[in-house]
Design a protein around this motif. Structure first.
Motif, mmCIF file in Angstrom:
data_model
loop_
_atom_site.group_PDB
_atom_site.id
_atom_site.type_symbol
_atom_site.label_atom_id
_atom_site.label_comp_id
_atom_site.label_asym_id
_atom_site.label_seq_id
_atom_site.Cartn_x
_atom_site.Cartn_y
_atom_site.Cartn_z
ATOM 1 N N LEU A 40 76.903 69.243 -59.615
ATOM 2 C CA LEU A 40 76.360 70.440 -60.273
ATOM 3 C C LEU A 40 75.258 70.076 -61.259
ATOM 4 C CD1 LEU A 40 79.666 72.424 -60.903
ATOM 5 C CD2 LEU A 40 77.791 73.117 -59.408
ATOM 6 N N SER A 41 75.470 69.016 -62.020
ATOM 7 C CA SER A 41 74.470 68.604 -63.004
ATOM 8 C C SER A 41 73.165 68.210 -62.331
ATOM 9 C CB SER A 41 75.009 67.421 -63.829
ATOM 10 O OG SER A 41 76.132 67.799 -64.581
ATOM 11 N N ALA A 42 73.247 67.477 -61.221
ATOM 12 C CA ALA A 42 72.041 67.053 -60.512
ATOM 13 C C ALA A 42 71.290 68.258 -59.943
ATOM 14 C CB ALA A 42 72.407 66.078 -59.403
ATOM 15 N N VAL A 43 72.024 69.196 -59.367
ATOM 16 C CA VAL A 43 71.395 70.387 -58.802
ATOM 17 C C VAL A 43 70.725 71.209 -59.890
ATOM 18 C CG1 VAL A 43 71.816 72.571 -57.621
ATOM 19 C CG2 VAL A 43 72.943 70.497 -56.814
ATOM 20 N N PHE A 44 71.442 71.458 -60.988
ATOM 21 C CA PHE A 44 70.873 72.246 -62.082
ATOM 22 C C PHE A 44 69.697 71.531 -62.737
ATOM 23 C CE2 PHE A 44 75.204 74.457 -62.693
ATOM 24 C CZ PHE A 44 74.806 75.447 -61.805
ATOM 25 N N TYR A 45 69.766 70.206 -62.785
ATOM 26 C CA TYR A 45 68.663 69.443 -63.368
ATOM 27 C C TYR A 45 67.375 69.654 -62.563
ATOM 28 C CZ TYR A 45 65.837 65.391 -64.690
ATOM 29 O OH TYR A 45 64.814 64.571 -65.105
ATOM 30 N N HIS A 46 67.472 69.606 -61.239
ATOM 31 C CA HIS A 46 66.291 69.789 -60.398
ATOM 32 C C HIS A 46 65.818 71.239 -60.401
ATOM 33 C CE1 HIS A 46 65.698 65.865 -58.502
ATOM 34 N NE2 HIS A 46 67.014 65.719 -58.543
ATOM 35 N N LEU A 47 66.723 72.175 -60.695
ATOM 36 C CA LEU A 47 66.340 73.586 -60.774
ATOM 37 C C LEU A 47 65.902 73.986 -62.176
ATOM 38 C CD1 LEU A 47 69.172 75.203 -58.601
ATOM 39 C CD2 LEU A 47 66.824 74.673 -57.923
ATOM 40 N N ASN A 48 65.827 72.989 -63.083
ATOM 41 C CA ASN A 48 65.410 73.222 -64.479
ATOM 42 C C ASN A 48 66.303 74.221 -65.201
ATOM 43 O OD1 ASN A 48 63.140 71.456 -64.437
ATOM 44 N ND2 ASN A 48 61.977 73.009 -63.321
ATOM 45 N N ILE A 49 67.597 74.154 -64.902
ATOM 46 C CA ILE A 49 68.576 74.969 -65.610
ATOM 47 C C ILE A 49 69.165 74.117 -66.733
ATOM 48 C CG2 ILE A 49 70.763 76.213 -65.404
ATOM 49 C CD1 ILE A 49 70.027 76.849 -62.531
ATOM 50 N N LEU A 50 69.307 74.703 -67.917
ATOM 51 C CA LEU A 50 69.678 73.936 -69.109
ATOM 52 C C LEU A 50 70.996 73.191 -68.953
ATOM 53 C CD1 LEU A 50 68.666 76.458 -71.932
ATOM 54 C CD2 LEU A 50 67.431 74.430 -71.161
ATOM 55 N N TRP A 51 71.914 73.733 -68.139
ATOM 56 C CA TRP A 51 73.233 73.107 -68.025
ATOM 57 C C TRP A 51 73.149 71.717 -67.409
ATOM 58 C CZ3 TRP A 51 77.128 71.503 -64.612
ATOM 59 C CH2 TRP A 51 78.415 71.451 -65.158
ATOM 60 N N ASN A 54 70.737 65.045 -67.491
ATOM 61 C CA ASN A 54 70.340 63.861 -66.751
ATOM 62 C C ASN A 54 71.354 62.731 -66.890
ATOM 63 O OD1 ASN A 54 68.853 62.165 -65.212
ATOM 64 N ND2 ASN A 54 67.160 61.909 -66.651
ATOM 65 N N GLY A 55 72.087 62.690 -67.990
ATOM 66 C CA GLY A 55 73.006 61.592 -68.240
ATOM 67 C C GLY A 55 74.336 61.705 -67.528
ATOM 68 N N SER A 56 74.627 62.830 -66.906
ATOM 69 C CA SER A 56 75.933 63.032 -66.277
ATOM 70 C C SER A 56 75.945 62.629 -64.806
ATOM 71 C CB SER A 56 76.370 64.487 -66.416
ATOM 72 O OG SER A 56 75.406 65.343 -65.835
ATOM 73 N N PHE A 57 74.846 62.070 -64.298
ATOM 74 C CA PHE A 57 74.811 61.557 -62.936
ATOM 75 C C PHE A 57 73.862 60.361 -62.898
ATOM 76 C CE2 PHE A 57 71.710 64.943 -63.384
ATOM 77 C CZ PHE A 57 70.537 64.372 -62.907
ATOM 78 N N THR A 58 74.109 59.460 -61.953
ATOM 79 C CA THR A 58 73.292 58.259 -61.837
ATOM 80 C C THR A 58 72.095 58.519 -60.931
ATOM 81 O OG1 THR A 58 74.500 57.429 -59.910
ATOM 82 C CG2 THR A 58 75.387 56.867 -62.090
ATOM 83 N N MET A 59 71.160 57.598 -60.957
ATOM 84 C CA MET A 59 69.980 57.733 -60.104
ATOM 85 C C MET A 59 70.365 57.665 -58.629
ATOM 86 S SD MET A 59 67.133 55.437 -62.140
ATOM 87 C CE MET A 59 65.938 55.748 -60.850
ATOM 88 N N GLU A 60 71.356 56.813 -58.318
ATOM 89 C CA GLU A 60 71.821 56.718 -56.924
ATOM 90 C C GLU A 60 72.446 58.029 -56.466
ATOM 91 O OE1 GLU A 60 72.444 54.575 -59.302
ATOM 92 O OE2 GLU A 60 71.321 52.787 -58.664
ATOM 93 N N GLN A 61 73.270 58.630 -57.327
ATOM 94 C CA GLN A 61 73.889 59.913 -56.989
ATOM 95 C C GLN A 61 72.830 60.992 -56.814
ATOM 96 O OE1 GLN A 61 76.568 60.343 -60.317
ATOM 97 N NE2 GLN A 61 78.324 59.534 -59.174
ATOM 98 N N ASP A 62 71.829 60.984 -57.677
ATOM 99 C CA ASP A 62 70.763 61.973 -57.581
ATOM 100 C C ASP A 62 70.001 61.830 -56.275
ATOM 101 O OD1 ASP A 62 68.961 64.023 -58.680
ATOM 102 O OD2 ASP A 62 67.503 62.402 -58.750
ATOM 103 N N ALA A 63 69.732 60.580 -55.864
ATOM 104 C CA ALA A 63 69.012 60.351 -54.614
ATOM 105 C C ALA A 63 69.815 60.842 -53.414
ATOM 106 C CB ALA A 63 68.700 58.855 -54.467
ATOM 107 N N VAL A 64 71.121 60.585 -53.421
ATOM 108 C CA VAL A 64 71.977 61.027 -52.315
ATOM 109 C C VAL A 64 72.030 62.549 -52.254
ATOM 110 C CG1 VAL A 64 74.351 61.083 -51.465
ATOM 111 C CG2 VAL A 64 73.372 58.937 -52.264
ATOM 112 N N ILE A 65 72.199 63.189 -53.414
ATOM 113 C CA ILE A 65 72.354 64.644 -53.452
ATOM 114 C C ILE A 65 71.050 65.349 -53.083
ATOM 115 C CG2 ILE A 65 72.748 66.628 -54.975
ATOM 116 C CD1 ILE A 65 74.712 64.829 -56.525
ATOM 117 N N TRP A 66 69.962 64.963 -53.730
ATOM 118 C CA TRP A 66 68.742 65.758 -53.619
ATOM 119 C C TRP A 66 67.873 65.403 -52.418
ATOM 120 C CZ3 TRP A 66 68.104 70.195 -55.723
ATOM 121 C CH2 TRP A 66 66.844 70.797 -55.726
#
Length: 347
Positions: A40-51, A54-66
């Motif tokens: 959820l944090s990675a998705v909201f981060y890419h959608l520029n939602i305040l919730w 960036n610190g609640s997921f790793t770069m590897e997790q972000d790459a896999v998700i997005w």
């Protein structure tokens, strides 16, 4: 018994919520398990939602998700929604619960376009080439089917079905002929595509499919009330001033174009456009104002669910979504066919 009134709205709301939940689960699950909070944090981060933090997921997790799972899930949503609503429209046009979006030769045309792109070697050079060739082949197949079926200013339903069969057989022969001249590596590439799958989908596939599918869905939903009138019969429709032939051809081409856009990015995925509208009709009744959006939502949820099951049921092996929809859809189709035969026999 079909639901009525507030129950119908609750069913639509449930389908929308279920689609959101299954998409989030699909983003989290796989060979690399990612906590739902991080997803959820990675998705909201890419959608520029305040919730989104960036610190609640790793770069590897972000790459896999997005960059891996999000395009796959969105492609599944678009393809499932497009096939579901196109099936509902085709069944309404032909007044036949066994009508399928592929009856106009769309799938066969896509297969021929895809095999030509692979045989020429351009599919390996540019990610856009294979889906674009498949889309072009699908649309040509639809035009050829309508040309064969046209009788003056009329297109009899039976003639259209037969023309679709002839077109599919002809294009199937062309595809088989090209396959016999291809080397083993290219033939395997074609087999990998024709089975139907959402793996290795990229954002480019989302961009290719989004425009035609979303536009077609909007047009079909806008025409829902006209489909209700058409369901009363051609005579009744003409009595209220509806240009039946023009309307039927226009909707058929819209549904075929949406199906072509779906098939071109996912390969041949069967049964979604057949069983989903039929189930939604049993739940909601024949009102196309509700049936069309419900078929789109249910088709999207069904395809994403099948893709998720295919990824987690036999890890680390993935069962492609085209196989999963066939395994789940074929038994229901046989049940439906048996039920219709029984009704016909009893009557």
């Amino acid at each position: 018994m079909p639901a009525t009134g507030k129950s119908n709205k609750k069913i639509l709301l449930f389908l929308a919520l279920f689609l959101m939940v299954i998409c989030l689960i699909s983003l989290s699950c796989g060979q690399i398990e990612i906590p739902m909070k991080s997803t959820l944090s990675a998705v909201f981060y890419h959608l520029n939602i305040l919730w989104g933090e960036n610190g609640s997921f790793t770069m590897e997790q972000d790459a896999v998700i997005w960059f891996i799972r999000m395009p796959r899930v969105l492609t599944g949503v678009l393809v499932g929604a497009g096939l579901g609503i196109s099936g509902a429209v085709m069944q309404g046009i032909f007044n036949n619960p066994l009508a399928d979006p592929g009856i106009t030769g769309v799938s066969a045309g896509a297969a021929t376009g895809a095999v030509i792109a692979i045989a020429l070697g351009i599919a390996a050079e540019n990610v856009f080439m294979l889906p674009l060739f498949a889309l072009f082949g699908s649309l040509l197949a639809v035009f050829f089917t309508v040309f064969l079926a046209m009788r003056g200013k009329r297109i009899p339903a039976v003639t259209l079905l037969l023309a679709g069969v002839v077109t599919s057989m002809l294009l199937g022969a062309v595809t088989s002929g090209i396959l016999t001249m291809m080397n083993e590596q290219k033939a395997q590439s074609y087999l990998f595509w024709i089975i139907g799958g959402l793996d290795y989908r990229r954002w480019e596939h989302v961009y290719i499919a989004a425009g035609p599918i979303l536009s077609g869905i909007a047009v079909m939903i806008a025409a829902a009330r006209h489909l209700n009138v058409l369901a009363l019969g051609d005579t009744e429709a003409r009595s209220v001033g509806m240009p039946v032939m023009t309307f039927r051809i226009g909707l058929m081409f819209t549904a075929a174009a949406v199906t072509a856009a779906a098939v071109c990015v996912s390969g041949n995925i069967g049964f979604v456009g057949l069983i989903i509208p039929h189930i939604m009709r049993m739940l909601l009744g024949p009102d196309y104002v509700l049936l069309l959006p419900a078929s789109a939502l249910a088709g999207a949820a069904f395809l994403v669910s099948c893709d998720l099951l295919g990824r987690i049921i036999m890890p680390p092996v993935e069962i492609r979504v085209g196989i999963m929809t066939a395994l789940l859809g074929a038994p229901y189709f046989l049940y439906l066919l048996r039920k219709m035969q029984k009704i016909s026999y009893d009557s």
